[in-house]
Scaffold this motif. Structure first.
Motif, PDB file in Angstrom:
ATOM      1  N   THR A   1      40.988  35.124  42.596  1.00 58.11           N
ATOM      2  CA  THR A   1      40.868  34.129  43.676  1.00 58.11           C
ATOM      3  C   THR A   1      40.163  34.669  44.919  1.00 58.11           C
ATOM      4  O   THR A   1      39.946  33.929  45.875  1.00 58.11           O
ATOM      5  CB  THR A   1      42.269  33.622  44.085  1.00 58.11           C
TER       6      THR A   1
ATOM      7  N   TRP B   1      35.563  32.403  41.508  1.00 58.49           N
ATOM      8  CA  TRP B   1      35.473  30.965  41.825  1.00 58.49           C
ATOM      9  C   TRP B   1      34.511  30.248  40.877  1.00 58.49           C
ATOM     10  O   TRP B   1      34.758  29.123  40.452  1.00 58.49           O
ATOM     11  CB  TRP B   1      35.002  30.751  43.273  1.00 58.49           C
TER      12      TRP B   1
ATOM     13  N   GLU C   1      36.100  29.887  37.537  1.00 57.54           N
ATOM     14  CA  GLU C   1      37.159  28.881  37.644  1.00 57.54           C
ATOM     15  C   GLU C   1      36.548  27.465  37.694  1.00 57.54           C
ATOM     16  O   GLU C   1      37.066  26.536  37.056  1.00 57.54           O
ATOM     17  CB  GLU C   1      38.002  29.127  38.888  1.00 57.54           C
TER      18      GLU C   1
END
Ligand SMILES: Cc1ncc(COP(=O)(O)O)c(C=O)c1O
Length: 386
Positions: A38, A44, A47
């Protein structure tokens, strides 16, 4: 020109759609981040790819993105749905109901529960491979937590009446799970209309990659399955372990592009059926003629062993049954449940085709299957006359 060998084993697995591979490639190369990191853009980016894919899977079945968890395939999804739910409902409820013709991973999950002290009812099927809704109704007790009935059967292609079955379960406050590994992208699903609580998906049955699947879990489900193993608590605590963004993206892309093959597959199916049934005597379809996915034709060729036919047809990849129980070579539990005797089971052959199959391949296959069956029957007649 036909490229040999021809692949007609689409229930075992489907080819990866090139459009799916294209979407996966960046996550196998430069977008290599851990989707659970994270603190930086590498995480990111990975994700974001996973979340796009989650939404694509959800969109295909009329679900919300947060109702989808990624797994390694339908085997894992089925294990979480069945064992996870049974343990979550225990001890108040200790009974589950499934069907004799389910995939091995469902049946083995149930057997594992029986060894742990749970009660399991294995519903029989009619001669057409479908369950009798009254028998399901009669099997339900106050101790039943879960009913698990597959959508499309992997061996014979029959489609169970999920609308009626899921409604009955909802009326009785019982969780309903369906193994939709052979159904997603092939028959329509709308989770806003169907009363399905848990649904299993497999990537490689839908022109996506192997090693990825998903489990749909309805947001307001009355009992949530327990996780089967411990770890970092990913996937809403249900499936710990680092996700594979390339595989997730592949499953998402496969879902996004699915649903446009119906006409093509029906055309192939009708052609193959009419050629084979028109030319040969002593042939019938195993399973319902009407309630079936047309890309699976499981034929019974009287007097001709499937194994012999598969050997004879070296240029055509065919299967006499499920590829998913590689250790087991005994008679098919699905055909047994239909009431076939040993001889009939030995003479059954599954022909599976899909998006990439051409009409020329179907013509080739039909011609060679008919030729081989006539040849085997002729030789058998000669052998008998001595
Ligand atoms: C109906 C059904 N359920 C489950 C599975 C297992 O799927 P996976 O290979 O994704 O674990 C299969 C695979 O053949 C299947 O056909």
């Amino acid at each position: 020109m036909i490229k040999l060998p021809i692949y007609l084993d689409y229930q075992a697995t489907t080819p990866l759609d090139p459009r799916v591979l294209e979407v996966m490639m960046p996550y196998l190369t430069n977008k290599f981040g851990n989707p659970h990191s994270t603190n930086h853009s590498f995480g990111w980016e990975a994700e974001a790819g996973v979340e796009v894919a989650r939404k694509q899977v959800a969109d295909l079945i009329g679900a919300q993105a947060d109702e989808i968890i990624f797994t390694s395939g339908a085997t894992e999804s089925n294990n979480i749905a069945i064992k996870g739910l049974a343990y979550a409902a225990f001890p108040a409820r200790n009974h589950i109901i499934t069907v004799a013709t389910e995939h091995t991973c469902v049946l083995e999950s149930c057997r594992s529960l029986e060894r742990a002290g749970f009660k399991v009812t294995y519903l029989p099927v009619n001669g057409d491979g479908l369950i009798d809704i009254n028998e399901l109704n009669n099997a339900i007790t106050s101790k039943t937590s879960l009913v698990s009935v597959m959508a499309v059967n992997n061996e014979i292609g029959v489609i169970q009446d999920l609308k009626k079955i899921s409604q009955l379960c909802r009326d009785k406050d019982i969780i309903f799970h369906t193994d939709a590994a052979q159904a997603i992208g092939k028959i329509p699903f709308d989770m806003t209309a169907l009363k399905i609580d848990l649904l299993s998906i497999s990537g490689h049955k839908l022109y996506g990659p192997k090693g990825i699947g998903a489990l749909y879990i309805r947001n307001n489900i009355a009992i949530r399955p327990l996780a089967l193993f411990d770890g970092g608590g990913q996937e809403r605590g249900l499936r710990s372990g680092t996700l594979a963004p390339a595989l997730c993206a592949g499953l998402g892309a496969a879902c996004r592009i699915s649903g446009h093959d119906d006409e093509h597959i029906s055309t192939l199916s009708e052609k193959l059926k009419s050629l084979i049934m028109g030319e040969l005597d002593g042939v019938r379809l195993n399973g319902s003629e009407t309630m079936r996915y047309p890309g699976n034709l499981n034929f019974l060729f009287e007097g001709v062993k499937g194994d012999l036919l598969v050997k004879e047809l070296r240029n055509i990849a065919l299967s006499t049954g499920s590829a998913c129980s590689t250790e087991k070579t005994g008679p098919s539990h699905v055909l047994t449940a239909l009431g076939l005797d040993k001889k009939q089971m030995e003479c059954s052959l599954r022909i599976g085709f899909g998006r990439m199959t051409t009409i020329q391949e179907i013509d080739y296959a039909a011609e060679h299957i008919i030729h081989s069956i006539n040849k085997i029957r002729r030789l058998q007649a000669v052998a008998k006359s001595f």
